[in-house]
Design an enzyme around this catalytic site. Sequence first.
Site, PDB file in Angstrom:
ATOM      1  N   ALA A 182       0.600  -0.611  -0.008  1.00 22.06           N
ATOM      2  CA  ALA A 182      -0.200  -0.211   0.286  1.00 22.06           C
ATOM      3  C   ALA A 182       1.064   1.066  -0.004  1.00 22.06           C
ATOM      4  O   ALA A 182       2.164   1.510   0.359  1.00 22.06           O
ATOM      5  CB  ALA A 182      -1.005   0.304   1.399  1.00 22.06           C
ATOM      6  N   LYS A 183       0.572   2.056  -0.007  1.00 22.81           N
ATOM      7  CA  LYS A 183       1.005   3.784  -0.342  1.00 22.81           C
ATOM      8  C   LYS A 183       0.193   4.482  -0.004  1.00 22.81           C
ATOM      9  O   LYS A 183      -0.956   5.293  -0.686  1.00 22.81           O
ATOM     10  CB  LYS A 183       1.815   4.103  -1.419  1.00 22.81           C
ATOM     11  CG  LYS A 183       3.041   4.838  -0.914  1.00 22.81           C
ATOM     12  CD  LYS A 183       3.879   4.043  -0.183  1.00 22.81           C
ATOM     13  CE  LYS A 183       5.529   4.809  -0.006  1.00 22.81           C
ATOM     14  NZ  LYS A 183       6.335   3.876  -0.200  1.00 22.81           N
ATOM     15  N   GLY A 184       0.443   5.794   0.882  1.00 27.79           N
ATOM     16  CA  GLY A 184      -0.410   6.980   1.318  1.00 27.79           C
ATOM     17  C   GLY A 184       0.277   8.200   0.582  1.00 27.79           C
ATOM     18  O   GLY A 184       1.184   8.150   0.088  1.00 27.79           O
TER      19      GLY A 184
END
Length: 419
Positions: free
Chosen positions: A108-110
């Site tokens: 994931a990444k944000g």
Amino acid sequence: MATIEWRSPASEMAVQQFDIAAEKLKLDKNVAGRLRRPDRALIVSVPTRMDDGRVHVFTGYRVQHNDVLGPFKGGIRYHPDVNLGEVSALAMWMTWKCSLVGLPLGGAKGGIACDPRRLSRNELQGMTRRYTAEILNFIGPEVDIPAPDMGTNDQVMAWVMDTYSQHRGYAVPGVVTGKPVDIGGTVGRREATGRGVVYMIMEAAEHLGIDLGKCTAAVQGLGNVGMTTARELAALGVKIVGASDTSGGVWNAQGLAVHDLALYKEKNGYLKGFPSGESLSGTEILEIKCDILIPAASEMQITAGNAPRLKCRILAEGANGPTTPEADRMLSENGVFVIPDILANAGGVIVSYFEWVQDLQNFFWTEDEVRNRLRGILNRAFQEVLSMSQKEKVDMRLAALIIGVRRVARAMLWRGLYA
Ligand code: GLU
């Protein structure tokens, strides 16, 4: 990511890399179709009270690429260029990275499109807390565990942890990694990525029969990763001949004192104007003569345009996605040994995994335990990638992707499609 929403130069590149690996693996078409796109993405507005009383609305993202191997994992980036496509690419790379080194975690990444250096501490805190509140139902120790990335640090993680915990009503240290040790962080997380880059350079040097004590190195991007890498390389006797940050770079064939670079940066905020050396730009640094080049800044720095001019023997990717597939082909033809991002910079997420495990068990390790386990995992992964590259006669990037993608694909086939 064929659909327009995901499209950006970084996501096209991540998909291109994936397609090359999928073809080599003869990956099941249905599995490949699912892996080309993230599982889900959230775009949020982050209204933030600025110091002058205005409310500024930032845009934030959290993209979850794949969680077949375990909860989603990946950093939060604060940078003006953050957008859905970039965050999606970074999320995909997290999936392959966690898989490659054998972590029971997904990708994931944000991020938030903002310039954190132009925000006051108060504004940064307000923005971080509101962003956390907006993504609250997307994250959690069993769901998705954020961590630091470019532009964020242990203080930002502490605010994320506190905001999440306030909403739950009790302390939940396992919701983020890269926290201060005082609130459930692990020793050795801050240095982990840079240290990992150095372990991988040591393995590469041994494989190539190079004596590190006689080597020179240049680092593009003197942030947390670049600085630790430079410091630890210098401690091994490597001469650091070039370094850069967003303000520009400095070159000195006689060697730069890393300690002085760090002090100068701390005092001035930027490297620009560093006295002992010639100044050059952040892209020129890539082309200086050195044995080891470490891009530790952002994506797509090494392209078909400059790849033929690189003069290094080893390219160790501290950053995510610094090299385009066209550049990869050129580097491979020129005999540059590439330690790909998902291997070279995996030390960060490996120690994040250690932190998460420690939080879940409420049982903390010593710095030696962290270091030794990190080194064990990374060295094993290096040897696996090297064997794969020799067996399949492919470069190190493709070998790493083959291993990373294959493990995810196998898990997907076991679990099947829920419909
Ligand atoms: N942001 C880091 C990376 O790109 C670390 C992610 C993590 O520790 O979860 O690998």
